[in-house]
Design a protein around this motif. Structure first.
Motif, PDB file in Angstrom:
ATOM      1  N   PRO A   1     -10.452  -3.802  -2.880  1.00  0.00           N
ATOM      2  CA  PRO A   1      -9.500  -4.870  -1.763  1.00  0.00           C
ATOM      3  C   PRO A   1      -7.768  -4.826  -2.811  1.00  0.00           C
ATOM      4  O   PRO A   1      -7.116  -6.023  -3.071  1.00  0.00           O
ATOM      5  CB  PRO A   1     -10.332  -6.373  -2.680  1.00  0.00           C
ATOM      6  CG  PRO A   1     -10.393  -5.475  -4.432  1.00  0.00           C
ATOM      7  CD  PRO A   1     -10.992  -4.375  -3.880  1.00  0.00           C
ATOM      8  N   PHE A   2      -8.087  -3.153  -2.324  1.00  0.00           N
ATOM      9  CA  PHE A   2      -6.269  -3.428  -2.726  1.00  0.00           C
ATOM     10  C   PHE A   2      -5.795  -2.046  -1.572  1.00  0.00           C
ATOM     11  O   PHE A   2      -6.439  -1.232  -1.641  1.00  0.00           O
ATOM     12  CB  PHE A   2      -5.884  -2.983  -4.267  1.00  0.00           C
ATOM     13  CG  PHE A   2      -6.586  -2.188  -4.175  1.00  0.00           C
ATOM     14  CD1 PHE A   2      -5.797  -0.279  -4.283  1.00  0.00           C
ATOM     15  CD2 PHE A   2      -7.316  -2.149  -5.864  1.00  0.00           C
ATOM     16  CE1 PHE A   2      -6.747   0.231  -5.051  1.00  0.00           C
ATOM     17  CE2 PHE A   2      -7.641  -1.433  -6.080  1.00  0.00           C
ATOM     18  CZ  PHE A   2      -7.548   0.080  -6.301  1.00  0.00           C
ATOM     19  N   VAL A   3      -4.904  -1.973  -1.223  1.00  0.00           N
ATOM     20  CA  VAL A   3      -4.265  -0.977  -0.047  1.00  0.00           C
ATOM     21  C   VAL A   3      -2.973   0.005  -0.569  1.00  0.00           C
ATOM     22  O   VAL A   3      -2.043  -1.046  -1.282  1.00  0.00           O
ATOM     23  CB  VAL A   3      -4.230  -1.358   1.385  1.00  0.00           C
ATOM     24  CG1 VAL A   3      -5.507  -1.737   2.222  1.00  0.00           C
ATOM     25  CG2 VAL A   3      -2.991  -2.350   1.609  1.00  0.00           C
ATOM     26  N   LEU A   4      -2.410   1.063  -0.076  1.00  0.00           N
ATOM     27  CA  LEU A   4      -2.080   1.572  -0.579  1.00  0.00           C
ATOM     28  C   LEU A   4      -0.725   2.611   0.778  1.00  0.00           C
ATOM     29  O   LEU A   4      -1.352   2.666   1.657  1.00  0.00           O
ATOM     30  CB  LEU A   4      -2.005   2.751  -1.913  1.00  0.00           C
ATOM     31  CG  LEU A   4      -3.262   2.844  -3.246  1.00  0.00           C
ATOM     32  CD1 LEU A   4      -2.790   4.158  -3.435  1.00  0.00           C
ATOM     33  CD2 LEU A   4      -1.916   1.905  -3.984  1.00  0.00           C
ATOM     34  N   ASN A   5       0.419   1.951   0.754  1.00  0.00           N
ATOM     35  CA  ASN A   5       1.386   2.516   0.973  1.00  0.00           C
ATOM     36  C   ASN A   5       2.457   3.020   1.299  1.00  0.00           C
ATOM     37  O   ASN A   5       2.590   2.858   0.366  1.00  0.00           O
ATOM     38  CB  ASN A   5       2.325   0.410   2.535  1.00  0.00           C
ATOM     39  CG  ASN A   5       0.848  -0.031   3.395  1.00  0.00           C
ATOM     40  OD1 ASN A   5       0.768  -1.149   2.717  1.00  0.00           O
ATOM     41  ND2 ASN A   5       0.796   0.986   3.768  1.00  0.00           N
ATOM     42  N   ASP A   6       2.076   4.325   2.137  1.00  0.00           N
ATOM     43  CA  ASP A   6       3.402   5.336   2.147  1.00  0.00           C
ATOM     44  C   ASP A   6       4.292   4.694   2.998  1.00  0.00           C
ATOM     45  O   ASP A   6       3.590   4.400   4.253  1.00  0.00           O
ATOM     46  CB  ASP A   6       2.329   6.372   2.141  1.00  0.00           C
ATOM     47  CG  ASP A   6       3.443   7.522   1.884  1.00  0.00           C
ATOM     48  OD1 ASP A   6       4.273   7.361   1.542  1.00  0.00           O
ATOM     49  OD2 ASP A   6       2.910   8.861   1.640  1.00  0.00           O
ATOM     50  N   ILE A   7       5.332   5.226   3.067  1.00  0.00           N
ATOM     51  CA  ILE A   7       6.355   5.283   4.061  1.00  0.00           C
ATOM     52  C   ILE A   7       7.777   6.503   3.773  1.00  0.00           C
ATOM     53  O   ILE A   7       7.419   7.131   2.346  1.00  0.00           O
ATOM     54  CB  ILE A   7       7.207   3.837   3.494  1.00  0.00           C
ATOM     55  CG1 ILE A   7       8.339   3.368   4.042  1.00  0.00           C
ATOM     56  CG2 ILE A   7       7.796   4.174   1.290  1.00  0.00           C
ATOM     57  CD1 ILE A   7       8.759   1.772   4.452  1.00  0.00           C
ATOM     58  N   MET A   8       8.255   6.644   4.606  1.00  0.00           N
ATOM     59  CA  MET A   8       9.621   8.034   4.268  1.00  0.00           C
ATOM     60  C   MET A   8      10.701   7.385   3.157  1.00  0.00           C
ATOM     61  O   MET A   8      10.955   6.429   2.530  1.00  0.00           O
ATOM     62  CB  MET A   8      10.045   7.524   6.082  1.00  0.00           C
ATOM     63  CG  MET A   8      11.491   8.491   6.110  1.00  0.00           C
ATOM     64  SD  MET A   8      11.852   8.174   7.282  1.00  0.00           S
ATOM     65  CE  MET A   8      13.391   7.206   7.261  1.00  0.00           C
ATOM     66  N   GLY A   9      10.205   8.814   2.712  1.00  0.00           N
ATOM     67  CA  GLY A   9      11.984   8.870   1.478  1.00  0.00           C
ATOM     68  C   GLY A   9      12.497   8.551   1.354  1.00  0.00           C
ATOM     69  O   GLY A   9      13.365   8.527   2.770  1.00  0.00           O
ATOM     70  N   LEU A  10      12.972   7.796   1.022  1.00  0.00           N
ATOM     71  CA  LEU A  10      15.222   8.058   0.561  1.00  0.00           C
ATOM     72  C   LEU A  10      15.453   9.551   0.229  1.00  0.00           C
ATOM     73  O   LEU A  10      14.978  10.124   0.054  1.00  0.00           O
ATOM     74  CB  LEU A  10      15.131   7.094  -0.910  1.00  0.00           C
ATOM     75  CG  LEU A  10      14.926   5.404  -0.595  1.00  0.00           C
ATOM     76  CD1 LEU A  10      15.097   5.115  -2.546  1.00  0.00           C
ATOM     77  CD2 LEU A  10      16.086   4.456   0.861  1.00  0.00           C
TER      78      LEU A  10
END
Length: 314
Positions: A131-140
């Motif tokens: 019951p949790f999700v991990l979101n990846d995003i573009m790096g700084l």
């Protein structure tokens, strides 16, 4: 005569052996001195290294109070910090084997992750997920002021749940409301519940001021929304000789503690919200001590996210 003359030849060999032993002893004493000088007598955070099962059981048993809800964890940070590797490491620990779901690239110094990507972790049968999700995003990364502002605006909309899975970030323009990946009516599940800043412990002193300012700006946006924030320090095995030799020295290493304290002072994240871990990146089998650090971080992330959900549901 030969027998009498051979006896004195034993003396140089004995002297040589004594010198070798003395040199070896000096090296051992010197290494011991260096180790004792570089580590704390008492770890600054207590960890039960012999028990990773209690944290694993907590994660396996966790359920939000409201059925159907899930904790959304957003990972952000500098390029190459180990965001995707952390996602794979969490999945590996929960699956009990090395697992690679998030693609990782070790060959480029540019940002590999371009899209907003949601990772669900399978639990048991193929139709059941944690019951949790991990979101990846573009790096700084260091960029001009205009690109930094665009990234910050995109991040603000991600935090509010306005960005759908699969959106490809554009450094030249923010997401528009007409974009098919724009979510006009985000639910509580679409919004971010925990913001996690992932930092490479080996390169903390090399982080540019522009990147630190970007981290602070994103943290300010999250704070305005009441979103809890933590930091994950990755690659601790490369940060100092003590943790490279044994990850159980993580909370005894003076150098690593200084790095964490400096980062805490730079961006404002409290020490008790910063968790050092070692990601799986070259291993083919799991390690109990590595699991313990990953699960400790994950358990605290779940605690923070659950508190946020409960507050929103109240």
């Amino acid at each position: 005569m030969g027998g009498k003359n051979s006896k004195p030849a034993e003396a140089p060999r004995k002297i040589t052996e004594k010198l070798k032993f003395h040199s070896f002893t000096c090296c051992i004493l010197m290494l011991t001195f260096i180790f004792n000088f570089s580590v704390l007598v008492k770890p600054w955070r207590q960890v039960n290294w012999r028990d990773d099962q209690s944290a694993l059981q907590f994660v396996n048993n966790y359920k939000p109070h409201v059925e159907g809800q899930q904790i959304r964890v957003l990972l952000h940070g500098p390029i190459g910090a180990g965001k995707s590797s952390f996602i794979n490491s969490v999945q590996s620990v929960l699956h009990g084997r090395i697992s690679v779901q998030a693609l990782v690239d070790n060959a480029t110094h540019d940002c590999f992750t371009k899209q907003y990507k949601t990772y669900k972790i399978q639990k048991g049968n193929p139709d059941t997920f944690y019951p949790f999700v991990l979101n990846d995003i573009m790096g700084l990364k260091c960029s001009n002021r205009r690109s930094s502002k665009i990234h910050l605006k995109d991040m603000k909309r991600v935090l509010k749940g306005n960005v759908k899975d699969g959106y490809t970030f554009n450094a030249d323009c923010k997401i528009s409301k007409e974009d098919r990946h724009y979510n006009t009516s985000p639910t509580l599940n679409d919004k971010v519940h925990v913001l996690v800043c992932v930092i490479d412990a080996n390169t903390t002193s090399l982080i540019k001021d522009e990147v630190l300012m970007g981290i602070q700006d994103i943290r300010d946006e999250a704070s305005e929304l009441g979103i809890p924030q933590v930091a994950i320090f990755t690659k601790i095995d490369q940060a100092c000789p003590e943790t490279q030799e044994d990850v159980k020295n993580v909370y005894r290493s003076k150098l690593l503690k200084q790095k964490i304290e400096q980062f805490s002072a730079d961006v404002g994240i409290p020490l008790n919200c910063i968790f050092p871990v070692k990601n799986y990146h070259e291993e083919s089998d799991l390690d109990t001590d590595t699991n313990t650090l990953i699960l400790n971080a994950l358990r605290n992330i779940i605690h923070f996210g659950n508190d946020f959900l409960n507050h929103k549901n109240a």
